[in-house]
Motif scaffolding. Structure first.
Motif, short mmCIF file in Angstrom:
data_model
loop_
_atom_site.label_atom_id
_atom_site.label_comp_id
_atom_site.label_asym_id
_atom_site.label_seq_id
_atom_site.Cartn_x
_atom_site.Cartn_y
_atom_site.Cartn_z
N ASP A 99 -3.13 -4.13 -7.20
CA ASP A 99 -3.35 -4.77 -5.90
C ASP A 99 -3.43 -6.28 -6.11
O ASP A 99 -3.45 -6.78 -7.24
CB ASP A 99 -4.62 -4.23 -5.25
CG ASP A 99 -4.58 -4.36 -3.72
OD1 ASP A 99 -3.73 -5.11 -3.20
OD2 ASP A 99 -5.41 -3.71 -3.05
N GLU A 100 -3.48 -7.00 -5.00
CA GLU A 100 -3.56 -8.46 -5.08
C GLU A 100 -4.79 -8.89 -5.89
O GLU A 100 -5.78 -8.16 -5.95
CB GLU A 100 -3.64 -9.05 -3.67
CG GLU A 100 -4.91 -8.65 -2.93
CD GLU A 100 -4.93 -9.10 -1.48
OE1 GLU A 100 -3.88 -9.03 -0.83
OE2 GLU A 100 -6.00 -9.52 -1.01
N PRO A 105 -4.18 -13.07 -1.69
CA PRO A 105 -2.79 -12.61 -1.81
C PRO A 105 -1.84 -13.70 -2.31
O PRO A 105 -1.99 -14.87 -1.99
CB PRO A 105 -2.44 -12.21 -0.38
CG PRO A 105 -3.42 -12.92 0.50
CD PRO A 105 -4.66 -13.10 -0.30
N ASP A 111 -1.07 -6.46 2.75
CA ASP A 111 -2.43 -5.93 2.93
C ASP A 111 -2.38 -4.42 2.67
O ASP A 111 -2.18 -3.61 3.57
CB ASP A 111 -2.92 -6.25 4.34
CG ASP A 111 -4.38 -5.86 4.54
OD1 ASP A 111 -4.91 -5.08 3.71
OD2 ASP A 111 -4.98 -6.33 5.52
N GLN A 112 -2.58 -4.05 1.42
CA GLN A 112 -2.41 -2.64 1.03
C GLN A 112 -3.49 -1.74 1.63
O GLN A 112 -3.23 -0.59 1.97
CB GLN A 112 -2.41 -2.52 -0.50
CG GLN A 112 -1.21 -3.23 -1.13
CD GLN A 112 -1.05 -3.01 -2.62
OE1 GLN A 112 -0.18 -3.60 -3.24
NE2 GLN A 112 -1.87 -2.16 -3.25
N ALA A 114 -4.94 -2.09 4.51
CA ALA A 114 -4.58 -1.83 5.91
C ALA A 114 -3.43 -0.83 5.99
O ALA A 114 -3.42 0.06 6.85
CB ALA A 114 -4.20 -3.14 6.60
#
Ligand SMILES: Cc1ncc(C[n+]2csc(CCOP(=O)(O)OP(=O)(O)O)c2C)c(N)n1
Ligand SMILES: [Mg+2]
Length: 550
Positions: A99-100, A105, A111-112, A114
């Motif tokens: 992930d970020e 980001p 936006d994983q 979300a």
């Protein structure tokens, strides 16, 4: 010292034996730790959707939890369709993703959390100090709620030194839903009375009954009441006595068998959500049938249900058997008057259709005779799903996997093969797919052939079309060009990844399946049958849908 990624890998591997994935920047350190520091088996897939599908199929075929893994960003977004399917089908799995970074980001991040949330999946993000505990929480969430859980490793956290891997508690899981208290007891007594007095009792079971392990208790209930039985497509083979079982209800059911269901006076449904297909769009039961439902859902799931009893299928079925005994009930005798085999008989088809291509019914019936008994059928989606469901009965619900049906997605068939092959290492894995879904999932033809090897058989129903669309919209007069597919040589595609491909144009061409079935699995190749079928033969379930849609 172990990194945060190693904490995740080592903790995960205490509960999970199989991980399916595609590597990238976001999961490189996780995969390194998984390979070097655990006994878990990593299986490379060729598309991230396939990784989630394989973990999903593994669970459906074994009941055990598996994991998938993908890198951040594009790797993660590639999983979304398969993730939505697992959410909607209530299949637990853990998806480990990069992930970020915690600093925020980068241009290539999305936006994983979300995105996962939008398809119904919850994300747990590990930190430097809590990676092992968070991994257990994700596993517990997946198992307790029967859903996929996303376990995210931020990019800057992945390599951090986290010290020795701490012991983490075992995941705690809820027990079966026990009906308790005076209201539940009265409901059991009343339902037992209704069943005991029924002249034509009928029991229907779905995947929920399989998950609760209700097969034996439901068999005892059928014996105690003399009930005729049937299952949903996801519950097939659940009842122990096939001689009194009508098979699958809904559009895959045999017409005469479905007519008999309408003669029942009392029906009890266990662990089945009664979706529109099971219910034959409202025609499964006659208005005179008193329908009761036993389920863990908060309330009845279909308006035709007149009485609802909330509880675990196995516990309620056992309680009913006991109560019937206490009431001195005797079996109705209905099932002994019925010739179930005749009711379940299927059309043999015409062999060859008017256009010279094969009749899928004749092909399906012949393949059904040749298939090994110890098989797991995995199915993609499309018009062709009727053929396996009608002509290739399986012994239990974990032997017919339809990954994609909950979310109504095609293209998830081929990657189901590795998951099923590792879940059932002794069985032959039989894929049934269309040309459209097969092309969509083509990346994982390589994975399917590599993992299943000589235990793998693929049947491609090649009608040169998105046949389901032709049947629904082409027949309505919509432009057909977008529904058509040039004739693809799937046998050639199979050969390109080390399988044997056979183009089946005549019934004689199926003889290769007969010889293949008699060879030992470790010396024979993966076999793909590229079956050139006529598009004019429409499966009964699809005719039902056409009727409802028109
Ligand atoms: C991901 C996705 N895209 C499109 C569809 C719409 N769709 C449903 S069935 C179908 C046709 C499938 O064709 P094929 O695999 O050849 O099977 P057939 O219907 O020809 O038997 C399509 C395109 C879908 N369900 N899922
Ligand atoms: Mg097709």
């Amino acid at each position: 010292m172990p990194s945060v990624s190693a904490h995740v890998a080592v903790t995960l591997a205490r509960h999970i034996d199989h991980v399916f994935g595609v590597m990238g920047n976001g999961n490189a350190y996780f995969l390194d730790a998984l390979e070097r520091e655990t006994d878990a088996t990593y299986t490379a897939m060729r598309h991230e959707a396939g990784a989630v599908v394989a973990a999903d199929a593994f669970h459906r075929a074994s009941g055990r939890l598996a994991a998938a893994t993908a890198t951040y960003g594009a790797g993660f977004t590639n999983t979304l369709t398969a993730l939505a399917e697992a959410v909607q089908a209530h299949v637990p799995l853990v998806l480990v993703v990069g992930d970020e970074p915690t600093s925020g980001p980068r241009p290539w991040d999305v936006d994983q959390i979300a995105l996962a949330s939008a398809v119904g999946a919850r994300t747990y993000t590990v930190g430097r100090a809590d990676a092992a505990a968070t991994t257990v929480i994700a596993i517990e969430h997946a198992l307790a709620y029967r859903v996929p859980a996303v376990l995210a490793i931020p990019y800057d956290v992945a390599r951090l030194d986290a010290g020795p891997v701490p012991p983490a508690p075992e995941p705690a899981l809820p027990g079966p839903l026990t009906p308790s208290g005076p209201f539940a007891a009265a409901a059991v007594t009343e339902l037992a009375r209704a069943l005991g007095a029924a002249q034509r009792p009928f029991l229907l079971a779905g995947r929920g009954a399989w998950i609760s392990g209700a097969g034996e208790a439901l068999g005892a209930l059928a014996d105690a009441t003399g009930a005729v039985t049937a299952s949903t497509a996801l519950g097939r083979g659940l009842f122990p006595r096939a001689e009194f079982d009508l098979g699958v209800t809904g559009g895959f059911g045999a017409e005469a068998a479905m007519e008999l269901v309408r003669e029942a006076d009392v029906a009890v449904v266990f662990g089945a959500s009664l979706n529109q297909f099971t219910m034959r769009f409202g025609d499964l039961f006659a208005p005179g049938t008193r329908v009761h439902q036993v389920d863990v859902a908060p309330a009845a799931t279909h308006p035709h249900v007149g009485g609802y009893l909330r509880g675990d299928a196995a516990l309620v079925a056992s309680a009913l058997v006991e109560e019937l005994r206490a009431q001195g009930a005797t079996p109705s005798g209905w099932r002994e008057t019925i010739d179930v085999a005749a009711l379940r008989a299927r059309e043999a088809g015409d062999g060859v259709a008017a256009d010279g291509r094969l009749d899928p019914r004749t092909v399906a019936a012949r393949i059904g005779e040749l298939l090994p008994r110890d098989r797991v059928v995995v199915s993609d989606g499309g018009h062709f799903i009727g053929w396996a469901n009608m002509y290739w009965p399986v012994a239990s619900p974990d032997r017919m996997l339809m990954v994609g049906t909950a979310y109504q997605s095609i293209g998830l068939g081929l990657p189901s093969v590795p998951g099923a092959a590792l879940a059932k290492p002794e069985s032959t894995i039989v894929l049934t797919t269309g040309d459209g879904g097969g092309l969509m999932a083509l990346a994982d033809l390589e994975s399917a052939v590599r993992v299943a090897g000589g235990r793998g058989l693929a049947v491609v129903w090649n009608d040169r079309a998105y046949g389901a669309e032709v049947n629904l919209y082409g027949l309505k007069g919509l432009a057909e060009e977008p529904m058509l597919i040039p004739e693809v040589d799937f046998a050639g595609l199979a050969a390109s990844v080390g399988a044997e491909g056979v183009i089946v144009r005549t019934m004689e061409d199926l003889e290769r399946l007969a010889t293949w079935a008699s060879e030992p699995a470790d010396t024979r190749p993966f076999l793909l049958l590229d079956v050139r079928i006529a598009s004019s033969v429409i499966a009964p379930y699809q005719q039902e849908i056409i009727r409802v849609n028109s």
